[in-house]
Each structure stands twice: as structure tokens, then as C-alpha cells.
Design a protein around this motif. Structure first.
Motif, PDB file in Angstrom:
ATOM      1  N   PRO A 152      19.235  24.016  19.872  1.00 18.09           N
ATOM      2  CA  PRO A 152      20.062  25.084  19.310  1.00 18.09           C
ATOM      3  C   PRO A 152      21.562  24.784  19.318  1.00 18.09           C
ATOM      4  CG  PRO A 152      18.327  26.037  20.650  1.00 18.09           C
ATOM      5  CD  PRO A 152      18.224  24.548  20.809  1.00 18.09           C
ATOM      6  N   LEU A 153      22.036  24.005  20.269  1.00 19.85           N
ATOM      7  CA  LEU A 153      23.467  23.698  20.302  1.00 19.85           C
ATOM      8  C   LEU A 153      23.899  22.850  19.109  1.00 19.85           C
ATOM      9  CD1 LEU A 153      24.171  23.043  24.082  1.00 19.85           C
ATOM     10  CD2 LEU A 153      25.065  24.900  22.663  1.00 19.85           C
ATOM     11  N   TYR A 154      22.979  22.067  18.545  1.00 19.90           N
ATOM     12  CA  TYR A 154      23.345  21.295  17.355  1.00 19.90           C
ATOM     13  C   TYR A 154      23.702  22.231  16.207  1.00 19.90           C
ATOM     14  CZ  TYR A 154      22.891  18.470  13.163  1.00 19.90           C
ATOM     15  OH  TYR A 154      23.136  17.874  11.944  1.00 19.90           O
ATOM     16  N   TRP A 155      22.998  23.366  16.093  1.00 19.78           N
ATOM     17  CA  TRP A 155      23.235  24.297  14.994  1.00 19.78           C
ATOM     18  C   TRP A 155      24.600  24.956  15.102  1.00 19.78           C
ATOM     19  CZ3 TRP A 155      19.876  23.823  11.172  1.00 19.78           C
ATOM     20  CH2 TRP A 155      18.611  23.315  11.467  1.00 19.78           C
ATOM     21  N   THR A 156      25.208  24.945  16.289  1.00 11.15           N
ATOM     22  CA  THR A 156      26.528  25.556  16.447  1.00 11.15           C
ATOM     23  C   THR A 156      27.645  24.681  15.890  1.00 11.15           C
ATOM     24  OG1 THR A 156      26.973  24.615  18.653  1.00 11.15           O
ATOM     25  CG2 THR A 156      25.700  26.667  18.567  1.00 11.15           C
ATOM     26  N   LEU A 157      27.322  23.466  15.453  1.00 11.29           N
ATOM     27  CA  LEU A 157      28.363  22.562  14.957  1.00 11.29           C
ATOM     28  C   LEU A 157      28.869  22.954  13.572  1.00 11.29           C
ATOM     29  CD1 LEU A 157      26.952  19.090  16.088  1.00 11.29           C
ATOM     30  CD2 LEU A 157      28.854  20.377  17.091  1.00 11.29           C
ATOM     31  N   GLY A 158      28.151  23.807  12.861  1.00 13.61           N
ATOM     32  CA  GLY A 158      28.597  24.210  11.531  1.00 13.61           C
ATOM     33  C   GLY A 158      27.641  25.196  10.905  1.00 13.61           C
ATOM     34  N   ASN A 159      28.111  25.886   9.873  1.00 11.99           N
ATOM     35  CA  ASN A 159      27.309  26.910   9.215  1.00 11.99           C
ATOM     36  C   ASN A 159      26.423  26.374   8.096  1.00 11.99           C
ATOM     37  OD1 ASN A 159      28.335  29.032  10.820  1.00 11.99           O
ATOM     38  ND2 ASN A 159      30.139  29.216   9.500  1.00 11.99           N
ATOM     39  N   THR A 160      26.641  25.136   7.697  1.00  9.79           N
ATOM     40  CA  THR A 160      25.834  24.514   6.644  1.00  9.79           C
ATOM     41  C   THR A 160      25.357  23.156   7.132  1.00  9.79           C
ATOM     42  OG1 THR A 160      27.698  23.351   5.610  1.00  9.79           O
ATOM     43  CG2 THR A 160      27.282  25.637   4.901  1.00  9.79           C
ATOM     44  N   PHE A 219      25.737  20.301   5.714  1.00 12.24           N
ATOM     45  CA  PHE A 219      26.814  19.330   5.529  1.00 12.24           C
ATOM     46  C   PHE A 219      27.851  19.443   6.640  1.00 12.24           C
ATOM     47  CE2 PHE A 219      31.017  18.174   3.960  1.00 12.24           C
ATOM     48  CZ  PHE A 219      30.792  16.868   3.538  1.00 12.24           C
ATOM     49  N   ALA A 220      28.215  20.671   6.999  1.00 12.11           N
ATOM     50  CA  ALA A 220      29.214  20.865   8.055  1.00 12.11           C
ATOM     51  C   ALA A 220      28.708  20.347   9.391  1.00 12.11           C
ATOM     52  CB  ALA A 220      29.577  22.340   8.158  1.00 12.11           C
ATOM     53  N   ARG A 221      27.440  20.616   9.700  1.00 18.08           N
ATOM     54  CA  ARG A 221      26.877  20.139  10.965  1.00 18.08           C
ATOM     55  C   ARG A 221      26.813  18.617  10.994  1.00 18.08           C
ATOM     56  NH1 ARG A 221      23.693  24.791  10.062  1.00 18.08           N
ATOM     57  NH2 ARG A 221      22.038  23.619   9.017  1.00 18.08           N
ATOM     58  N   TYR A 246      28.856  16.315  13.574  1.00 13.74           N
ATOM     59  CA  TYR A 246      28.162  15.443  14.517  1.00 13.74           C
ATOM     60  C   TYR A 246      28.605  13.991  14.345  1.00 13.74           C
ATOM     61  CZ  TYR A 246      24.703  13.167  17.345  1.00 13.74           C
ATOM     62  OH  TYR A 246      24.116  12.386  18.320  1.00 13.74           O
ATOM     63  N   ALA A 247      28.747  13.541  13.118  1.00 14.77           N
ATOM     64  CA  ALA A 247      29.218  12.176  12.879  1.00 14.77           C
ATOM     65  C   ALA A 247      30.598  11.976  13.498  1.00 14.77           C
ATOM     66  CB  ALA A 247      29.244  11.884  11.385  1.00 14.77           C
ATOM     67  N   ASP A 248      31.461  12.979  13.390  1.00 12.25           N
ATOM     68  CA  ASP A 248      32.795  12.894  13.987  1.00 12.25           C
ATOM     69  C   ASP A 248      32.706  12.837  15.509  1.00 12.25           C
ATOM     70  OD1 ASP A 248      33.998  12.952  11.517  1.00 12.25           O
ATOM     71  OD2 ASP A 248      34.512  15.090  11.606  1.00 12.25           O
ATOM     72  N   LEU A 249      31.789  13.609  16.069  1.00  8.92           N
ATOM     73  CA  LEU A 249      31.618  13.635  17.523  1.00  8.92           C
ATOM     74  C   LEU A 249      31.215  12.254  18.028  1.00  8.92           C
ATOM     75  CD1 LEU A 249      29.767  16.419  19.478  1.00  8.92           C
ATOM     76  CD2 LEU A 249      29.157  14.043  19.888  1.00  8.92           C
ATOM     77  N   VAL A 250      30.271  11.627  17.335  1.00  5.80           N
ATOM     78  CA  VAL A 250      29.825  10.285  17.744  1.00  5.80           C
ATOM     79  C   VAL A 250      30.933   9.268  17.542  1.00  5.80           C
ATOM     80  CG1 VAL A 250      28.175   8.429  17.248  1.00  5.80           C
ATOM     81  CG2 VAL A 250      27.395  10.803  17.334  1.00  5.80           C
ATOM     82  N   HIS A 251      31.653   9.384  16.423  1.00  9.15           N
ATOM     83  CA  HIS A 251      32.745   8.448  16.158  1.00  9.15           C
ATOM     84  C   HIS A 251      33.828   8.537  17.231  1.00  9.15           C
ATOM     85  CE1 HIS A 251      35.383   5.906  13.785  1.00  9.15           C
ATOM     86  NE2 HIS A 251      36.359   6.793  13.958  1.00  9.15           N
ATOM     87  N   ALA A 252      34.056   9.747  17.760  1.00  7.46           N
ATOM     88  CA  ALA A 252      35.068   9.928  18.799  1.00  7.46           C
ATOM     89  C   ALA A 252      34.653   9.291  20.121  1.00  7.46           C
ATOM     90  CB  ALA A 252      35.341  11.420  18.999  1.00  7.46           C
TER      91      ALA A 252
END
Length: 233
Positions: free
Chosen positions: A158-166, A168-170, A174-180
Motif C-alpha cells: 500500500p505504501l507504493y500507492w502513496t507515491l502518486g495519484n496515477t 505514471f506519477a507513481r 519510484y524511479a526518482d527514489l531509486v535514482h536518488a
């Protein structure tokens, strides 16, 4: 000193590491990787295990999973491990053990460590110098969450779904999180807690876990009763 029983609770995410004996390769080619993923897909629903993330490296693998029962994760790992060893030994003309003892695992505090643990898993091939970017590695869950392929094996937490409302946004978040990348203190904590079997979370989380199980969830200081461990947060 007697070995502590593995720390496993229902409905909590667990980080799991299984290594090859003497760091030997456990995946020699594409068919080996595919066989392991097929065993995950077969046994996860059988034992009520939601698989959130994975990476298959040459000589070990990582999982992030939530079992619905206390017995679910151990039974899942036993079924997968035994089936894979028989298949691997038959296919490659070998005998004997494949694993470095029992698998290592720990519970993690989802709110604090679930997304960092996913990134930690995805970045294993990058840290090992196998690829330059997580998306280049075919044997992990990264590309599913980054929107580059669909993987029916996975159950997003469920925490993955909090990354965005669509979607594409999620996927972009997530890609940005991994890149960081993963903070060095989180990287050390996630590794050490899993290998040693101690819970990964803040003091309140650890205290709550300790109330739910007679098994120590943190390493006790010599001569003192077990106390909640204050972890970086």
C-alpha cells in the motif's frame, strides 16, 4: 549460545536474503533465473505470501514480502529452496547443498523502511557493478514499479500507492527514489538487521514488536535485559 528462532510475524513486511554456499553461483543462465521466478509465482499464493520486491543476483537473492500467517514465509522459503535445489542439481549434474545455511530475514517498519528497502533491493546490481542503472538489470522487480514492464508475480505494498495519484506519477516517483539511492545509514541498517535477525525500525516500533513475541527483537547488551533499540530515523 543457542541460535534464536527466526523473527517472523504475520502481516508485517520482511526483508529476506538467501545466499549460495561459499558464495557459489546459484543462477548460471536465463533458465535458472526463470525457474526461480516460476517457483516464487507458484508458492507465494499457496502459502499466503505477498511478494513486493525481489532481485536475483548470481550467488544470492533478496526478497521483500509480507506473509499472512506466521508460518507462511518459512513454508514458502522451504518449498522454494528445496524445489530449486533438486531442479538445479539435476539440470547441472551436481549434488549436495546449494544454500549457505538457512535464509536470513527480519521485519522492517513499513512506514520508515519499506520504500528504502525496495530501492536497496533494486540497486544491488548497481552496487555490485553488474549494471550502471537499475533498469538495465532484468532479474529484479525494479522495471515493474518504474513502468517498464508488467510483472504479475508482484503485489505492490500500500505504501507504493502513496507515491502518486496515477500510474505514471507513481512510476516516475519510484524511479526518482531509486535514482536518488539509499542513505548509507539505511543501507547499513537494512543489511545488518537482516543478517543478524534484529528488527529494523524506530524505538516505538521495536517496543510494539517485543510485546507481540517472546523472541528478542533487538540485540541485548551484556548483563542487561533486552530494551528497545533506538535506530536512526
Amino acid at each position: 549460545m543457542a541460535r534464536l528462532p527466526r523473527l517472523t510475524l504475520a502481516d508485517q513486511p520482511h526483508h529476506v536474503i538467501q545466499r549460495g554456499n561459499n558464495r557459489q553461483s546459484i543462477f548460471l543462465d536465463t533458465e535458472d533465473h526463470e525457474r526461480m521466478l516460476a517457483l516464487f509465482a507458484e508458492n507465494a499464493p499457496r502459502y499466503g505470501v505477498a511478494l513486493h520486491a525481489y532481485v536475483l543476483m548470481d550467488n544470492h537473492f533478496h526478497l521483500l514480502a509480507t506473509p499472512s500467517t506466521v508460518e507462511g514465509l518459512p513454508k514458502f522459503m522451504q518449498a522454494v529452496g528445496r524445489s530449486y535445489v533438486r531442479w538445479f542439481n539435476d539440470r547441472h549434474g551436481r549434488s549436495g547443498t546449494l544454500w549457505e545455511g538457512r535464509y536470513r530475514s527480519t521485519l522492517i517498519q513499513a512506514e520508515r523502511y519499506l520504500l528504502p528497502c525496495m530501492a536497496y533491493i533494486d540497486l544491488n546490481p548497481v552496487r555490485d557493478g553488474v549494471v550502471h542503472e537499475a533498469r538495465e538489470y532484468p532479474w529484479s522487480s525494479h522495471n515493474h514499479y518504474a513502468g517498464l514492464r508488467a510483472d504479475r508475480l508482484l503485489t505492490p505494498h500500500p505504501l507504493y500507492w502513496t507515491l502518486g495519484n496515477t500510474p505514471f506519477a507513481r512510476e516516475a516517483a519510484y524511479a526518482d527514489l531509486v535514482h536518488a539511492g539509499v542513505a548509507s545509514r539505511d543501507l547499513t541498517l537494512l543489511t545488518d538487521s537482516t543478517l543478524q535477525g534484529w528488527a529494523a525500525g524506530d524505538a516505538a516500533f521495536v517496543e510494539k514488536l517485543q510485546a507481540a513475541t517472546p523472541r528478542r527483537v533487538t540485540k541485548a547488551r551484556a548483563g542487561r535485559r533486552p530494551q528497545a533499540l533506538k535506530l536512526p530515523g
